[in-house]
Design an enzyme around this catalytic site. Structure first.
Site, PDB file in Angstrom:
ATOM      1  N   LYS A 154      38.009  51.549  45.696  1.00 15.28           N
ATOM      2  CA  LYS A 154      37.264  52.082  44.557  1.00 15.28           C
ATOM      3  C   LYS A 154      36.638  50.934  43.749  1.00 15.28           C
ATOM      4  O   LYS A 154      37.258  50.351  42.868  1.00 15.28           O
ATOM      5  CB  LYS A 154      38.155  52.911  43.625  1.00 15.28           C
ATOM      6  N   GLU A 182      46.674  41.877  40.479  1.00 13.22           N
ATOM      7  CA  GLU A 182      46.094  40.573  40.113  1.00 13.22           C
ATOM      8  C   GLU A 182      45.260  40.761  38.861  1.00 13.22           C
ATOM      9  O   GLU A 182      44.244  41.456  38.900  1.00 13.22           O
ATOM     10  CB  GLU A 182      45.169  40.066  41.214  1.00 13.22           C
ATOM     11  N   CYS A 202      38.302  35.371  36.980  1.00 16.46           N
ATOM     12  CA  CYS A 202      39.634  35.355  36.350  1.00 16.46           C
ATOM     13  C   CYS A 202      40.191  33.945  36.260  1.00 16.46           C
ATOM     14  O   CYS A 202      41.083  33.684  35.458  1.00 16.46           O
ATOM     15  CB  CYS A 202      40.589  36.283  37.087  1.00 16.46           C
ATOM     16  N   GLU A 209      40.838  36.215  27.148  1.00 15.96           N
ATOM     17  CA  GLU A 209      39.922  35.842  28.221  1.00 15.96           C
ATOM     18  C   GLU A 209      38.496  36.178  27.767  1.00 15.96           C
ATOM     19  O   GLU A 209      38.195  37.335  27.483  1.00 15.96           O
ATOM     20  CB  GLU A 209      40.308  36.674  29.451  1.00 15.96           C
TER      21      GLU A 209
END
Ligand code: ADP
Length: 478
Positions: free
Chosen positions: A175, A247, A281, A380
């Site tokens: 997905k 993750e 990331c 982040e």
């Protein structure tokens, strides 16, 4: 030209049975580039049923048969690299020559490596207390996986699950986000041509609700998720006893010590901030620079920043394209405004660039004197920014580095071996890189977070896609 895309379910191209569709615009041109159907619950059921049948069949294949299938995919993939890389740039925004080609090439490597790994994936013969008993283990496929993947690497990240998953006999329903699904759907043609059993790979793009329907579906055995920690936490709370590989976000610090090669550190930090416009990331999220080398580092960073060329990602000279989406651009706006309010100094950039087809082109940004409690340091940012913090000494630098909930990948610049180990032993993150950008990885590298952080547990080896089954034999006594 605008495309009407189809879902790839159970080996067939279908409009699905939903009554809605998503309309997607390119971050590069602003044009409406495709529509993609919104899947219904019945479409997901169909994918799950077909996936179950496919994994039941593939669990009986030999490892060598599955490895051959992966290698056929790898070979056929090569013919489509340029075409799919172009689509990737158009829908994602990353520069075609500088990044998209490599990105699509590297995506295929997951099949090659999985083909090699699965042939060596053996069980154990275990000693027993009884003379007439024999005990051994074999790796079985887990079954049906839902791979829920993000928009920053819309082809590569799904292949991190599909490559080893398929090689070990699992079926996967992927997905991707609805707004970065074209390149991936185009690659489904390779799966068809390579002879992947019907249903072993389905691709159903969609927003969070479609992902949630997969996470809670009783026919899905395991979840592979790459995305934000907030969404990951939600998935974990909903999935019950399903297996998972998670993750998630990183806030990787790059530490520049007093004996570092400053020019190299600055170039690595700048690269880690502009590569994929910082939407990685493991991007350079925070610089922690020792006081005594701060001025020299800032000067070298400003010099390196001059090499960032923002513009049309189809232009071969450009090395940074637009951000992918408005939410990410807004986050950058708010992080920079917050840092400035708290007394940080924006040395270059700090806003959206004018004169481009969309409002998503962001100036490369360097921010100095960043307070530790500012958003740009704590969270982040996922944009093209080098936030510079300072530390008094090595102990202070470790303290700043570890005061984060996102321990994915860190970097340390030092020419002192003992100091390198000092940091590696103390920094709480899944990976510590010495003398290179945080934005460094190899396809086969174990990848994931550290316990005690919100980054997840990541992938280590191919056997995570398997159940270890123990077989115990009681032999006839003579
Ligand atoms: P980002 O903030 O970078 O978009 P997300 O973690 O929200 O990252 O998205 C990563 C993937 O998770 C996407 O495919 C997204 O559609 C999906 N997703 C978002 N919300 C949910 C949810 N509640 N359940 C399952 N999947 C979700």
């Amino acid at each position: 030209m605008m495309q009407d895309l189809k879902l790839f379910i159970a080996g067939e191209w279908t409009e699905g049975t939903g009554d809605d569709q998503y309309a997607v615009r390119s971050p590069v041109t602003g044009e409406h580039i495709y529509n993609v159907p919104k899947a219904s619950a019945a479409d997901i059921d169909r994918a799950v049923t077909a996936a179950r049948e496919a994994t039941e069949e593939m669990r009986h294949w030999t490892a060598f048969e599955r490895a051959d299938l992966c290698l056929r995919i790898y070979d056929l993939w090569q013919e489509k690299v340029e075409e799919v890389a172009r689509i990737l740039t158009l829908e994602q925004g990353k520069p075609y020559a500088a990044e998209s080609i490599d990105d699509i090439e590297e995506s295929a490597d997951y099949f090659q490596i999985a083909a090699e790994d699965v042939k060596r994936l053996s069980g154990e013969f275990i000693p027993t207390t009884e003379r007439n008993r024999r005990m051994f283990t074999v790796h079985r496929p887990v079954g049906v996986w839902a791979a829920i993947t993000p928009w920053n690497f819309p082809v590569m990240i799904p292949m991190e699950y599909v490559g080893p998953g398929l090689a070990t006999g699992n079926a996967l329903i992927v997905k991707p986000p609805e707004f970065t699904c074209w390149a991936l759907l185009e690659m489904a043609k390779v799966f068809e041509e390579a002879g992947v059993p019907k249903g072993a790979i389905s691709i159903i793009p969609g927003a969070g609700g479609i992902g949630e329907a997969m996470v809670t579906h009783p026919g899905v055995d395991a979840i592979g998720f790459t995305g934000s920690s907030a969404t990951g936490a939600r998935i974990v709370s909903q999935m019950g006893l399903k297996r998972s590989i998670m993750e998630m976000s990183g806030n990787g610090p790059t530490i520049v010590t007093s004996d570092a090669d400053i020019r190299k550190a600055a170039e690595a930090a700048v690269y880690g901030a502009y590569y994929n416009a910082g939407q990685v990331c493991v991007a350079t999220e925070r610089l922690i620079v020792l006081d005594e080398v701060h001025d020299e580092f800032v000067e070298a960073t400003m010099k390196a920043a001059a090499d960032v060329r923002l513009g049309d990602p189809f232009d071969d000279d450009v090395n940074m394209g637009p951000l992918n989406n408005e939410a990410t651009a807004k986050k950058m706006d708010s992080h920079i405004a917050d840092a400035a309010e708290r007394g940080a100094e924006v040395l270059v950039g700090g806003k959206r660039a004018s004169g481009h087809p969309t409002d998503l082109y962001y100036e490369f940004t360097v921010v100095d004197n960043v307070p530790e409690d500012s958003l740009i340091s704590r969270e982040e940012s996922f944009g093209p920014v080098v936030p510079i913090l300072t530390a008094r000494d090595d102990e202070d630098a470790v303290g700043v580095a570890n005061r984060t909930r996102l321990g994915l990948q860190a970097a340390v610049f030092t020419n002192d071996l003992t100091k390198a180990f000092y940091y590696a032993d103390r920094i709480r993150s899944g990976t510590v890189i010495v003398n290179d950008s945080t934005d460094t990885w190899e396809t086969f590298q174990p990848f994931g977070g550290a316990a005690g952080t919100d980054t997840g547990w990541g992938r280590q080896r191919i056997d995570e896609f398997t159940d270890l089954q123990t077989i115990v034999f009681s032999l006839r006594e003579k």
